[in-house]
Motif scaffolding. Structure first.
Motif, PDB file in Angstrom:
ATOM      1  N   GLN A 583       0.843  -1.195   0.000  1.00  0.00           N
ATOM      2  CA  GLN A 583       0.000   0.000   0.000  1.00  0.00           C
ATOM      3  C   GLN A 583       0.875   1.240   0.000  1.00  0.00           C
ATOM      4  N   ASN A 610      -2.231  -3.762  -2.962  1.00  0.00           N
ATOM      5  CA  ASN A 610      -3.542  -3.380  -2.440  1.00  0.00           C
ATOM      6  C   ASN A 610      -3.972  -2.024  -2.990  1.00  0.00           C
ATOM      7  N   TYR A 611      -3.604  -0.923  -2.339  1.00  0.00           N
ATOM      8  CA  TYR A 611      -4.166   0.342  -2.775  1.00  0.00           C
ATOM      9  C   TYR A 611      -3.126   1.455  -2.811  1.00  0.00           C
ATOM     10  N   SER A 638      -4.522  -2.645  -7.051  1.00  0.00           N
ATOM     11  CA  SER A 638      -5.890  -3.142  -6.920  1.00  0.00           C
ATOM     12  C   SER A 638      -6.874  -1.976  -6.897  1.00  0.00           C
ATOM     13  N   LYS A 639      -6.573  -0.966  -6.066  1.00  0.00           N
ATOM     14  CA  LYS A 639      -7.428   0.221  -5.975  1.00  0.00           C
ATOM     15  C   LYS A 639      -6.549   1.465  -6.046  1.00  0.00           C
ATOM     16  N   VAL A 641      -7.190   5.592  -5.377  1.00  0.00           N
ATOM     17  CA  VAL A 641      -8.241   6.436  -4.828  1.00  0.00           C
ATOM     18  C   VAL A 641      -7.720   7.841  -4.584  1.00  0.00           C
ATOM     19  N   ALA A 666      -5.767  -1.095 -12.946  1.00  0.00           N
ATOM     20  CA  ALA A 666      -6.358  -1.159 -11.613  1.00  0.00           C
ATOM     21  C   ALA A 666      -7.706  -1.853 -11.686  1.00  0.00           C
ATOM     22  N   LYS A 667      -8.075  -2.542 -10.644  1.00  0.00           N
ATOM     23  CA  LYS A 667      -9.401  -3.124 -10.560  1.00  0.00           C
ATOM     24  C   LYS A 667     -10.441  -2.048 -10.275  1.00  0.00           C
ATOM     25  N   GLU A 668     -10.028  -1.040  -9.472  1.00  0.00           N
ATOM     26  CA  GLU A 668     -10.957   0.031  -9.118  1.00  0.00           C
ATOM     27  C   GLU A 668     -10.206   1.351  -9.127  1.00  0.00           C
ATOM     28  N   LEU A 669     -10.818   2.390  -9.683  1.00  0.00           N
ATOM     29  CA  LEU A 669     -10.220   3.717  -9.774  1.00  0.00           C
ATOM     30  C   LEU A 669     -11.275   4.735  -9.378  1.00  0.00           C
ATOM     31  N   PHE A 670     -10.996   5.554  -8.372  1.00  0.00           N
ATOM     32  CA  PHE A 670     -11.979   6.490  -7.852  1.00  0.00           C
ATOM     33  C   PHE A 670     -11.369   7.883  -7.719  1.00  0.00           C
ATOM     34  N   PHE A 702      -8.710  -1.877 -16.978  1.00  0.00           N
ATOM     35  CA  PHE A 702      -9.363  -2.634 -15.912  1.00  0.00           C
ATOM     36  C   PHE A 702      -9.229  -4.105 -16.268  1.00  0.00           C
TER      37      PHE A 702
END
Length: 833
Positions: A583, A610-611, A638-639, A641, A666-670, A702
């Protein structure tokens, strides 16, 4: 000479000695017919006689002291190469004058009651000198030559001692000297030569041993030298010290010591193993409980020849302390090895639980010539502290290797649990010439802490030689308030690489409150200020290349203006930056960057399991600020943010050249916007500041694609029956919102509830009067009521639908007649809510 004449002669000598305040030397008569004989010859005391066994001569004296300006010598028969002397009277031996041997034999002086060397004491002998407060010398078959329990000498098959036995009654050795005076021929080296008189050095001839072994050693301004030979200092409270001959005289083995005593150098004391011009260096070994060097005192070895340097070894059962500078001379307390010619510098080996450098204390290995500098090897099983400046804030506490010549600087190898550098401390290797800088390897199993400006683990180049690499292995690394871990070049040599493995975490936080310099991890090419350019005599424009930074850890936190960077302030390219972590948190202007002023921006590769979380104006950037392209950024996580309104950015840019590539997987992007320019929001962008037509490339991938939501409604197996209508428990409700669902697009409203409305126009049908169904009377006109006529239609009446019917084709029609209802039993129990 008969006994009476001898007695009168001895009494006459001692009468003269006492009246003149001269030496006190007497035999204890324990060797019987082989007793020592004391004579006065030509204003000196001569010790003769003794018991000889092979090539070893034994003396047993009740007293042995030498007055100021006086001389005491041992006679040296031609067949004797070792003189062993015990002092048994219970008084300390005070040496204020000259103690010597008339020949080439080695001299052991053993007095368990203590030995004191005054400021004008001297040694005059061709062999080695060993002064000790041990209680006895041990020989083969456990035969003792004891000073505490003196007996007649037994027959010995071997006359060479095997060891020294210490007990709890053994006393100290104290040496008070004239203090050293040093000069430096190079402004960056603490000293390279000596000035002033060397008349009152405690010294031995080249290639011989000077050894002091006492319960405690207290050297106050004394000067010990052994050119090309061996200096041995031991503090022993109880136990056995092994002895063996060596090419340099004698060596000592401390593995059977039960308790160590302390060794203290103060008041500009000097232990000097520098060799003769053209000859080999000396060897220095120090072993005790606590070894402390204070008030500008120094242990050093200089190489003035063309041979390989020897070693400076200190082993302390408790601690090694290097503390302070001398207020008069400004000399720092320290350990120093130097090569001045073609020979290599001597290595420094330290072994202790605790190593403390404070108030300007230092450990340094240098080369000024063609030979390589010495290596520093430090093993501190508990901790190392490098802390604080002296009264002069420019005199830092430091551990260093350096080269000021063609030879390469030595490496620094540190092993400990905890390393702490703060309040003006450095661990550094540097080149200020053509030689290469040394590598720094630090292994701290529990943690490393660096706090404050001018505190660093650093390798650097200020000339044409390349800087060394910096390797760090630890559990936890903390860098804060302007401290740094870096490899840098300020000239033509290249910067080294920085490789860090921290098992748990790395925290880089804050800036120096005075200079606003950030805490950082970096490899860089930096332009010095004009003042420093003049001081170090370097070019205004550094041409060396920046190195790379590689980091592996579980958690990386960069916050409050701190940076991790590869950077080139001039024409060269920035380096590469690789981070592998579980992380990463960037917070409050925490930065990860790869920038170049004129060359290509560096590359950044972040592999995050992780993130990645970016907060409050934090940055990840690869910039080319000149005509060349921006660097590339690759992030796999993975994320990822960010908060949109906090303006944390990921960008690759160039002033004139093409923006770099940004590839994010990335699996998730915010929280980020992908746009063609930086905004006040959190952005991911690659651009050219002055040439927008050659903006860079941004790809966001993704790996799992967009997930398709399930279309099947899952009906629960059971429906609760534990509540009834009207019951307050649960307050269950059912709301029909029509089609529901989501809007058709981001600019559409959610679909409102549908209401059925029949938009068809009603049809007016011609209908027969109900009376037309009646029979017509004969002869009538067919009109029974004037108000009803077959030619007139009744106005249509709209009736609210009361039911519906389905035809054969499945069409549904509303009907004014109520539908016939058929009860249906679902088979489910009635809910109670």
């Amino acid at each position: 000479m008969n006994k009476s004449v001898l007695l009168i002669s001895v009494l006459s000598i001692w009468s003269l000695l006492f009246k003149s305040g001269l030496a006190q030397v007497t035999s204890d008569q324990t060797l019987l017919r082989e007793n020592s004989v004391v004579e006065l010859q030509n204003n000196r005391i001569l010790i003769k006689g003794g018991a000889s066994r092979g090539s070893t001569l034994f003396h047993s004296l009740k007293e042995l002291s030498v007055g100021t300006g006086q001389e005491v010598y041992f006679n040296n028969p031609s067949n004797i190469n070792l003189i062993l002397t015990r002092v048994t009277g219970g008084n300390r031996s005070n040496i204020f004058g000259t103690l010597g041997v008339l020949g080439d034999a080695d001299l052991f002086l053993m007095n368990p009651s203590g030995i004191f060397f005054g400021p004008h004491s001297k040694l005059d002998l061709n062999g080695s000198f060993i002064g000790t407060t041990a209680s006895s010398l041990i020989f083969d078959q456990d035969i003792e030559f004891s000073a505490e329990n003196p007996q007649n000498l037994p027959n010995l098959t071997i006359g060479v001692p095997l060891g020294l036995q210490f007990n709890s009654r053994s006393a100290d050795i104290i040496a008070k000297g004239p203090r050293f005076q040093l000069t430096s021929t190079n402004p960056f080296v603490t000293f390279s030569g000596r000035t002033g008189s060397q008349e009152f050095d405690l010294t031995v001839k080249p290639n011989k041993t000077l050894a002091l072994l006492g319960t405690n050693l207290d050297l106050r301004g004394s000067i010990l030298t052994a050119p090309g030979g061996s200096i041995q200092l031991g503090g022993v409270k109880s136990g056995y010290v092994g002895i063996s001959p060596s090419p340099l005289g004698w060596t000592f083995d401390y593995q059977n010591v039960q308790r160590f005593g302390d060794i203290h150098l103060s008041e500009l004391a000097l232990v000097d193993g520098t060799g003769m011009e053209g000859g080999p260096t000396g060897f220095i070994q120090v072993q005790g409980g606590q070894v402390s060097i204070t008030d500008g005192s120094v242990i050093r070895i200089g190489n003035l020849g063309n041979q390989t340097g020897r070693r400076l070894v200190i082993k302390a059962a408790d601690s090694i302390k290097l503390i302070g500078t001398n207020l008069t001379t400004g000399t720092s307390s320290g350990l120093i090895t130097t090569s001045l010619e073609t020979g290599s510098g001597s290595d420094i080996y330290l072994s202790t639980p605790h190593l403390i450098l404070k108030e300007g204390g230092l450990i340094s290995a240098n080369t000024l010539g063609f030979g390589s500098g010495g290596t520093l090897v430090i093993n501190a099983t508990e901790f190392i502290d490098v802390i604080g400046t002296s009264f002069d804030p420019n005199l830092l506490s430091f551990i260093s290797t350096s080269t000021f010549g063609v030879g390469n600087a030595g490496d620094i190898i540190i092993t400990t649990k905890h390393l702490r550098v703060k309040d003006g401390g450095l661990v550094t290797s540097a080149t200020l010439a053509a030689g290469q800088g040394g590598n720094i390897k630090v292994s701290a199993s529990d943690g490393i802490v660096l706090v404050g400006a001018n505190n660093a683990l650093s390798s650097s180049s200020l000339a044409s030689g390349n800087a060394g690499d910096l390797f760090i292995q630890t559990k936890r690394l903390l860098i804060k308030d302007g401290a740094r871990v870096d490899a840098a070049t300020f000239a033509g040599g290249n910067a080294g690489d920085v490789i860090i493995t921290a098992v748990d975490e790395i925290i880089v936080s804050g800036v120096d409150q005075g200079s606003q310099d950030p805490s950082l991890i970096s490899s860089s090419t930096i332009q010095l200020s004009p003042e420093l350019q003049s001081g170090f005599q370097v070019s205004p424009i550094p041409t060396g290349e920046a190195g790379s930074v590689s980091i592996q850890t579980k958690a990386l936190r960069v916050s409050d203006g701190a940076e991790i960077t590869v950077r080139n302030d001039e024409i060269g390219n920035a380096g590469t930056l690789h981070i592998n972590a579980d992380q990463i948190l960037l917070k409050n202007q925490g930065n990860i960057s790869a920038t170049s002023s004129a060359g290509k921006g560096g590359d950044i590769d972040l592999q995050i399991r992780n993130y990645l979380l970016m907060r409050n104006n934090s940055l990840i950037t690869a910039e080319g600020r000149g005509i060349n392209d921006g660097g590339n950024i690759k992030i796999t996580a993975s994320k990822i943010v960010a908060i949109p309104s906090e303006n944390s950015d990921i960008f690759a840019s160039s002033s004139v050249g093409k923006g770099g590539q940004i590839i994010i997987t990335a699996k998730e992007l915010f929280g980020f916007r992908a746009s063609g320019q930086l905004t006040n929001f959190s952005d991911i962008v690659s651009f050219s500041q002055n040439e927008p037509q050659i903006n860079g490339f941004v790809a966001i991938l993704f790996p799992d694609g967009l997930k398709k939501l399930p279309e099947t409604i899952v009906v629960p197996k059971t429906i609760t029956t534990k509540c009834r209508p009207g019951q307050t428990l649960g307050n269950s409700t059912f709301v029909d919102i029509g089609r529901g669902g989501i809007p058709l697009g981001p600019h559409h409203l959610q679909t409102p509830p549908s209401v059925w409305q029949d938009l068809r126009q009603p049809q007016l049908l011609k209908q027969k009067s109900p009376s037309s169904k009646l029979p017509v009377k004969p002869g009538s006109s067919g009109v029974e009521n004037n108000n009803l006529s077959s030619n007139s239609a009744s106005p249509p009446t709209i009736v609210e639908a009361q039911g519906w019917i389905r035809d054969k084709k499945g069409n549904i029609f509303l009907s004014a007649n109520a539908s016939e209802l058929i009860a249906y039993n679902s088979g489910q129990p009635v809910a109670t809510c």
